[in-house]
Design a protein around this motif. Sequence first.
Motif, mmCIF file in Angstrom:
data_model
loop_
_atom_site.group_PDB
_atom_site.id
_atom_site.type_symbol
_atom_site.label_atom_id
_atom_site.label_comp_id
_atom_site.label_asym_id
_atom_site.label_seq_id
_atom_site.Cartn_x
_atom_site.Cartn_y
_atom_site.Cartn_z
ATOM 1 N N LEU A 196 0.830 -1.202 0.000
ATOM 2 C CA LEU A 196 0.000 0.000 0.000
ATOM 3 C C LEU A 196 0.870 1.260 0.000
ATOM 4 C CD1 LEU A 196 -2.706 -1.265 2.458
ATOM 5 C CD2 LEU A 196 -3.002 -0.829 0.030
ATOM 6 N N ALA A 197 1.968 1.205 0.750
ATOM 7 C CA ALA A 197 2.903 2.336 0.742
ATOM 8 C C ALA A 197 3.434 2.528 -0.674
ATOM 9 C CB ALA A 197 4.047 2.076 1.716
ATOM 10 N N ASN A 198 3.742 1.422 -1.293
ATOM 11 C CA ASN A 198 4.233 1.423 -2.660
ATOM 12 C C ASN A 198 3.178 1.986 -3.613
ATOM 13 O OD1 ASN A 198 5.707 0.884 -4.923
ATOM 14 N ND2 ASN A 198 5.326 -1.317 -4.914
ATOM 15 N N LEU A 199 1.925 1.625 -3.361
ATOM 16 C CA LEU A 199 0.820 2.066 -4.213
ATOM 17 C C LEU A 199 0.701 3.593 -4.204
ATOM 18 C CD1 LEU A 199 -1.821 1.653 -5.824
ATOM 19 C CD2 LEU A 199 -2.990 1.374 -3.643
ATOM 20 N N VAL A 200 0.729 4.173 -3.017
ATOM 21 C CA VAL A 200 0.595 5.629 -2.909
ATOM 22 C C VAL A 200 1.750 6.295 -3.653
ATOM 23 C CG1 VAL A 200 0.594 7.579 -1.329
ATOM 24 C CG2 VAL A 200 -0.633 5.497 -0.726
ATOM 25 N N ASN A 201 2.930 5.731 -3.462
ATOM 26 C CA ASN A 201 4.111 6.275 -4.102
ATOM 27 C C ASN A 201 4.001 6.223 -5.621
ATOM 28 O OD1 ASN A 201 6.683 7.337 -3.934
ATOM 29 N ND2 ASN A 201 7.592 5.335 -4.359
ATOM 30 N N GLU A 202 3.586 5.066 -6.089
ATOM 31 C CA GLU A 202 3.447 4.808 -7.522
ATOM 32 C C GLU A 202 2.412 5.763 -8.133
ATOM 33 O OE1 GLU A 202 4.456 2.164 -10.645
ATOM 34 O OE2 GLU A 202 5.447 2.265 -8.727
ATOM 35 N N ALA A 203 1.292 5.944 -7.439
ATOM 36 C CA ALA A 203 0.244 6.846 -7.929
ATOM 37 C C ALA A 203 0.757 8.280 -7.981
ATOM 38 C CB ALA A 203 -0.987 6.748 -7.032
ATOM 39 N N ALA A 204 1.533 8.651 -6.984
ATOM 40 C CA ALA A 204 2.086 10.007 -6.960
ATOM 41 C C ALA A 204 3.027 10.223 -8.138
ATOM 42 C CB ALA A 204 2.824 10.241 -5.642
ATOM 43 N N LEU A 205 3.801 9.193 -8.458
ATOM 44 C CA LEU A 205 4.718 9.306 -9.591
ATOM 45 C C LEU A 205 3.955 9.466 -10.902
ATOM 46 C CD1 LEU A 205 7.479 6.666 -8.778
ATOM 47 C CD2 LEU A 205 7.650 9.142 -8.724
ATOM 48 N N LEU A 206 2.882 8.668 -11.026
ATOM 49 C CA LEU A 206 2.076 8.747 -12.250
ATOM 50 C C LEU A 206 1.483 10.141 -12.409
ATOM 51 C CD1 LEU A 206 0.202 5.320 -12.246
ATOM 52 C CD2 LEU A 206 1.828 6.145 -13.936
ATOM 53 N N ALA A 207 0.978 10.671 -11.314
ATOM 54 C CA ALA A 207 0.372 12.004 -11.361
ATOM 55 C C ALA A 207 1.420 13.050 -11.722
ATOM 56 C CB ALA A 207 -0.277 12.330 -10.028
ATOM 57 N N ALA A 208 2.590 12.888 -11.166
ATOM 58 C CA ALA A 208 3.659 13.853 -11.431
ATOM 59 C C ALA A 208 4.070 13.803 -12.892
ATOM 60 C CB ALA A 208 4.850 13.570 -10.535
ATOM 61 N N ARG A 209 4.096 12.594 -13.424
ATOM 62 C CA ARG A 209 4.504 12.448 -14.812
ATOM 63 C C ARG A 209 3.535 13.173 -15.744
ATOM 64 N NH1 ARG A 209 5.308 6.465 -15.926
ATOM 65 N NH2 ARG A 209 6.553 6.667 -14.027
ATOM 66 N N ARG A 210 2.277 13.246 -15.287
ATOM 67 C CA ARG A 210 1.274 13.906 -16.139
ATOM 68 C C ARG A 210 1.054 15.354 -15.743
ATOM 69 N NH1 ARG A 210 -2.098 8.659 -15.373
ATOM 70 N NH2 ARG A 210 -1.075 7.381 -16.943
ATOM 71 N N ASP A 211 1.947 15.865 -14.933
ATOM 72 C CA ASP A 211 1.869 17.277 -14.547
ATOM 73 C C ASP A 211 0.567 17.642 -13.862
ATOM 74 O OD1 ASP A 211 4.330 18.200 -15.166
ATOM 75 O OD2 ASP A 211 3.862 18.532 -17.285
#
Length: 616
Positions: free
Chosen positions: A381-396
Motif C-alpha cells: 500500500l505504501a508502494n501504491l501511494v508512491n506509484e500513484a504520486a509518480l504517475l500524477a507527477a509524470r502527467r503534470d
Amino acid sequence: MEKKQQSFSLWYFLIAFFFVLLLQNYLFTPRVANLTYSEFKELVRRGLVKEVVIEQEVIRGELKMENLEGVLPPKKVEEFGKMGEGDRRFFSVRVEDPGLIGDLEEAEVKFTGVRINTWFRTILSWVLPALIFVGIWVLLMRRFSAGSGLMAIGKSKAKVYVEKETGVTFADVAGVDEAKEEVQEIVELLKNPQRYGRLGGKNPKGVLLVGVPGTGKTLLARAIAGEAGVPFFSMSGSSFVEMFVGVGAARVRDLFAQAQASAPCIIFIDELDALGKARSAGPTLGGHDEREQTLNQLLTEMDGFDPRKGVIILAATNRPEILDPALLRAGRFDRHVLVDRPDINGREAILKVHAKGAKLASEVNLREIAAKTVGFVGADLANLVNEAALLAARRDKEAIDMKDFSEAIDRIVAGLEKKNRLLNPREREVVAYHEAGHALIATALPGADPVSKISIIPRGIAALGYTQQLPTEDRYLMLQSELETRISVLLGGRVAEEIIFEDVSTGAQNDLQRVSDIARRMVTDYGMSKELGLISYDNRSQHSFLPMVSPGVREYSEDTAQRIDQAVARIVAEAHDRVKQLLQERRGKLETLAKTLLDREVLEGKDLEEILRMSA
Ligand code: ADP
Ligand code: MG
Ligand code: ZN
C-alpha cells in the motif's frame, strides 16, 4: 568514493618514493668523472692518483691537481675541468686485476678498502616489495570488510544499529490493531520496568512478531521503541552469520552487552529464521557450525539476563515453523504476536497514513481503493501511494486522482500475481465459496461449534482462508454424533465447490486429512462403526514410548485392515451425501454468503447470523 581515494594514496606513495630515489642519485651523490679501467691504470702508472677507495664493484678516488692533458681523452679532461676548484674525483668500474695492489703501492697511492654500504639496495630489494604487498593487502582488506566485516572480528559495533529515538509511533502503524494491543503491555513495561518486577511476576523477555513480509513487523518494533521512548538496537539475523566461526557469537555477546548497558531498551532481531533455523539433528557436514554457535550464544544470552532491567528482545520472522524449538521455549521467544494481513478497514487506515504526505484530489476515496486492493500488505500500500504520486507527477497534475490510483493498482496487482503473492479473482471466488460452505454447514447442524469468524484473507503460506469455530465449553468427551458433525463441517468446503463450480480444487487437502483422521479413529479407537464393533485396533498407544520400533506393525489381519478402510470410507461417504443435500437446499444462502465474503473479506459470527437470517 572511499576506495578510489585509497588507491590514489598508494600511487602518491609510490611516486614520492621514486622521486626520493632520483634525488638521492642526482642531487646528493657528488659529481664524479667516470673513467675506464685502462684510463685509471694509466693514471696510476703516471703517478697522478692521490688516493683511492676500493669497493666491491667500483674504485673511487681523487686525482692530484696536475695537468691531465694528453693522458686522458679531451672529453674526460673537460669533465674534470668542469668540476669545482680542487675537485678531481672519479670512479671506475673494477675489473679482476690481481696486480692492482702492487701497482698502487709502487705509485705510492693511498688506498683503502671499504665494505660498501648496501642499505639503499636492501631497501629496494626487501622493504619496497614488502611495502607494496602490505599496501595491496590493506586495500583488499578494506574492501572485504566493507562487505562482510572480515577485519571487524569480534568488533561488531559497525553492524549494530542503534537508534536513540526511532521517532515512530503507533500512529504510523495502521491496520494491525490486534498486534498493537498485544504489544501495548511491552510499552508499559519498558516505561516502567520496576513496577512490573516488583510483584514478583516474570516479565516477558522475548516477543516474536510473526507475519508475511511487508505487514509492518519492523515498523511495529520501531514503534514500540518510539512509544516507550527507549533506544532501539537492531540487527538482522542474516548479518550474524559470518564467514568465520565465532564471529556471529561474538556479535551476539556484543549486542547484548551494549544493550544491557543502556537499559531500558529494545533489541530487535530481524529475520530471525536466518539465524534460528532448527539445528540439524544428525552430524553436520560442516558449514552450519557458525550458525549453530551463534544461535547457542543467543540462547545463552537470553537465559542469562534479567528482564527486570527492562531489556526486551523482539524478533521478526515470516517462517515461524522452521525455527528451532529451543528458541520458542518458555523464557525465550515464548510470546508470539501475529502481524496479520490487513482487512479492508486496515488497508484504508494504512492508506490514510501514507496519503498524509501526498497531495490527493478531493474525489479520491480511500475506502474504494482499499476495496480494490485485496491481499495487499502495508508495504504494497505504501508502494501504491508512491506509484500513484509518480504517475500524477509524470502527467503534470496538481494532485493525485482516482485514475492514477487505479493505474497504480493494476501495475502492482500484476506484479504481485506474478510473484504468487496474490490470489487471482477466480481463486478468490473458489476460496469464498469454500469457506461459506464450511460456515453454512456449521450453522445448519445442531451441536456444531458456533462460527466466530470467516476470512478469505490468506494467512501464512498454506491457508487461503479460514473458518474459525470456537467451542462454547471445554470438552472431555465427544459423542459420535458430534464427531460426525465435525466431519460434515470439514467436508462443507469441498462440497460447496462441487455444487457451485461442478469442479473441485486442491484447497480441501487439509480438511480431507482431518476428516480421514477423525473417521479412522472412530473406527479403530472408539468402536463407533457397525462393521468392526467394539474392538480397539489402535496400536499407536502401546508403542508410544518407543515410537520408532516397527512402525508398520499391525495387530490385525489384512482382511481386518480392508474392513477398516471400508468402514472409514463409508463414514466419509455418508457424511458427504448429507452435506451435499444440506448445501443444495441452502444454495441461495451459500451464494449470498460467498458474495458478502468476497465483498467484506472477513465476517464475524454475528454478521454471519444476520446474513443468514436476511437471506432466508
Ligand atoms: P516487514 O518487516 O513486516 O517485512 P516493514 O515493517 O519493513 O515490513 O514494512 C515496510 C514498509 O511498509 C514500512 O516502512 C511502511 O512504510 C509500510 N508498512 C508496512 N506495514 C504498515 C502498516 N501496518 N502501517 C503503515 N505502514 C506500513
Ligand atoms: Mg522487516
Ligand atoms: Zn476448508
